[in-house]
Design an enzyme around this catalytic site. Sequence first.
Site, mmCIF file in Angstrom:
data_model
loop_
_atom_site.group_PDB
_atom_site.id
_atom_site.type_symbol
_atom_site.label_atom_id
_atom_site.label_comp_id
_atom_site.label_asym_id
_atom_site.label_seq_id
_atom_site.Cartn_x
_atom_site.Cartn_y
_atom_site.Cartn_z
ATOM 1 N N HIS A 1 -7.672 -4.358 4.067
ATOM 2 C CA HIS A 1 -9.000 -3.760 4.276
ATOM 3 C C HIS A 1 -10.013 -4.348 3.303
ATOM 4 O O HIS A 1 -11.177 -4.572 3.654
ATOM 5 C CB HIS A 1 -8.945 -2.241 4.093
ATOM 6 C CG HIS A 1 -8.379 -1.507 5.264
ATOM 7 N ND1 HIS A 1 -8.885 -1.651 6.530
ATOM 8 C CD2 HIS A 1 -7.355 -0.621 5.368
ATOM 9 C CE1 HIS A 1 -8.197 -0.874 7.372
ATOM 10 N NE2 HIS A 1 -7.249 -0.241 6.694
ATOM 11 N N HIS B 1 -1.238 -3.643 4.268
ATOM 12 C CA HIS B 1 -2.246 -3.132 5.202
ATOM 13 C C HIS B 1 -3.481 -2.657 4.430
ATOM 14 O O HIS B 1 -4.612 -3.048 4.746
ATOM 15 C CB HIS B 1 -1.655 -1.973 6.029
ATOM 16 C CG HIS B 1 -2.647 -1.253 6.880
ATOM 17 N ND1 HIS B 1 -2.687 -1.373 8.261
ATOM 18 C CD2 HIS B 1 -3.680 -0.421 6.568
ATOM 19 C CE1 HIS B 1 -3.675 -0.643 8.740
ATOM 20 N NE2 HIS B 1 -4.295 -0.043 7.733
ATOM 21 N N GLU B 2 -3.257 -1.839 3.411
ATOM 22 C CA GLU B 2 -4.404 -1.300 2.656
ATOM 23 C C GLU B 2 -5.180 -2.424 1.977
ATOM 24 O O GLU B 2 -6.412 -2.474 2.034
ATOM 25 C CB GLU B 2 -3.930 -0.276 1.623
ATOM 26 C CG GLU B 2 -3.274 0.962 2.216
ATOM 27 C CD GLU B 2 -4.092 1.617 3.308
ATOM 28 O OE1 GLU B 2 -5.337 1.511 3.297
ATOM 29 O OE2 GLU B 2 -3.492 2.246 4.209
HETATM 30 ZN ZN LIG Z 1 -5.994 1.133 7.522
#
Ligand SMILES: [Zn+2]
Length: 600
Positions: free
Chosen positions: A411, A407-408
Site C-alpha cells: 500500500h 500486502h500492507e
Molecule cells: Zn489492504
Amino acid sequence: MARFAQLLTSVLVAVLYASSAAAAPWPVDARHTTHRTHLVGRAASVELQAFHPESTYETFGTEGLDHPLARRDGFDLKGAAISFVGSKLSVEQEAVHFRSSFEGEATKNAWVKQQSNGVPFANAVANVAFNHDGKVVAFGSSFVKPAKIASHVPTVSLEDAIATAEKTLDGKYNDIPATLEFLVLEDKTVALTHVVQIRNEATGAWVEAFVDAHANKVLSITDFVAKATYRVIPIQEQSPNDGFVNLVDPQDTLASPDGWHNDGTTSTTITAGNNAIAYKSSQSTGTTAASSSPLIFNYTQITSQEPTTAVNVHAATTNAFYIVNSVHDISYRYGFTEAAFNFQTNNFGKGGKGSDRVTVSVQDSAGTDNADFTTPPDGQSGAMRMYLFDITSPGRDGALSNDIVTHENTHGITNRLTGGGTARCLQTTEAGGLGEGWSDAFADWNEQKATITDFTTGTYVLDNTAGVRTHPYSTSATVNPLRYSNLKSLSEVHAIGEVWANILHNVHAALVTTYGWSATARTDPTTSEGNVVWLHLFIDSLALQPCNPTFLTARDAWIQADANRYSGANKCLLWKTFASRGLGVNAASHADDTTVPSGC
Ligand SMILES: [Zn+2]
Ligand SMILES: *[C@@H]1O[C@H](CO)[C@@H](O)[C@H](O)[C@H]1NC(C)=O
Ligand SMILES: [Ca+2]
C-alpha cells in the site's frame, strides 16, 4: 611520552625500529576490543584477523582544556587540531595527517591520522573536539609507536594488488580510486598497503582490502556490510507453517548501502534502521534487541503459547522487520527509490524527502483480525499496524504472515508512486480496489517459484486453506471466475481488488510461460525472465497512471509501461490476458469486452 616522541621521530627518518616492551600509556591487548575475525572469499574459506589499535579517550567537562591556539582570533580548526594532537602526543606535526572536520552546533570536530613520509596510517587515528571557546572538550587516539615500519615506496604494483584482492576475496574491484596507506599490524609492525574496494554483487560482499604493497598479500579488510542474522520465514514462503530459517545478511547493499541497522549517522542493534522500525507498543522501548551480538536476532517461536509471550513477540517483530526491509530492497531495485518517494530516514543525497522510514507496530492494540497501512505524503513515515488474530487458540500473529506484511507494505508503494508522492491519488472506490489488488499481487509474486501456481492469502492467521479472499488467484477460470464485469456488483475495495489481483496473477503466469522464471529476480532486475518483466511493469505503471486510476487506465498504464521499457514486445500478451478477464479494447463502464487490438 618523551619516549614516544623519540620513537616516532625516528620512524620518520628510519625504516626499522625495535620498540621496548614498556607499553604504558599504550593500550594492552584485549582481543574483543581490538580484533575482528572475517571469513572471506569463496565459501568463506579465508580467515583474516583485522587489527585495530585500541583508542585512548579523555573528556574535559564544560570548561574544556586550554591550549596555545585556543584564543586566537579566527579559530583555525585544522591548525588547532594538528597542533593539539602533536603536543598532546609529543609527536612532530609532520606525523599528523589532517583527514576531515565539521563544525556542529555545540562543538567543532576534527579527525586526523598518524602519518609517516606523507603516507597516512589507516588504523592509527585521532579525533579532537573543541567548544565555542576553542578549548578541547574531547580527545581520542589510537596512534601507535611502531615496532618496525615498511618502506613507503611500494614494490608491488597496484594492478597486481587488485588481482590479488579480487582472487582472495572472490569479488571485483569497483573502480573507486585506490589509496596507499600504512597499516598497523597486531605485533605493532607497520605494513605499506594498497587499499582497494572489492564487491561481489551476488553474495552482497563489499569490503575494502588492504593488500601488502611489498608482499602482495591481503592483510586485512574493512567490511562495509554489517553482518546480521535473522530467524525468520523467508520472503518466498508464507508463514510459520513453511518453517523458520536463520538468514544471514539478507540485506541488499545496493538498496540499503549501510545495511538495515544504520541510517548513515546512527547504528543500532535493534529492529530499527534506515528503512523501518519494528516494535510493540512503543518505538522507544518496544523494539526487539539482537539476541546476541552484534546483530543476531535468533528468537524461536513457541507455537504452544500465545503470541504475546515475550519470545513470540520478538520472533514476530524480527520477521516483520525483515519483510519490510526486504520489500524496501526489492522495490528499490525496480525503481521505488529515494527520488521516487520511498520510505527512508536518510536519502543519502539521492533526492526525495527523507525522515519517513516505515513504522511497524506489531501486535498493535488498536484492533484484531486485521492489519493496515497509512501512507502520508513523501517525508512522513508510512505507518504499518499488524494485529493479532483470535480465531484460533493460541491466537496467531499477522506479523508472522509474510503475505499480510507484504500486502500492507505494498500500500505504501502504490500510494506513493501514484500521483508523485502526494499519497492523494488512490482515493476513489475503484482506485482503492486496485490498491488492494496490487497488494495481493505483490505478495503473490514473492511466493511464486518456477511454475506459477494458484495463490491464497491469509491462510495462516485463519488456519484455513481458503484464506481471506473469495477465490484463489488462478489461471483457471473455473477456480477463479472473476471478471471485469463483476465490478458492477462490488462496492468493497478488497472484493474489487480480487478481480485486479487475479488479472495480474494471469499476466504473471503468461510472462513466466513465455520467458521463464528467475530465482534472482529480487536482487537482479536486469534479466529478461517473466517474473522480472512483471515487476518492472508493475512498478513502472504506477508512476505512469493518472490520479485515481480505473481498471481501464491502470491497464493502459501497464501497456504503456511495456512500450516504454520493452518497445511494446509484450503488447499482445498483455492485451490477450487483460481481454481474457473482460478488460479488452472496448471494455467500458464495467461491461466486459474480449477484443484485442488488430495484429494481436
Ligand atoms: Zn489492504
Ligand atoms: C539460534 O538459537 C538456537 C537455540 O535456540 C541455537 O541452537 C542456534 O545455534 C542459534 N543460531 C544462531 C545463528 O545463533
Ligand atoms: Ca521518502
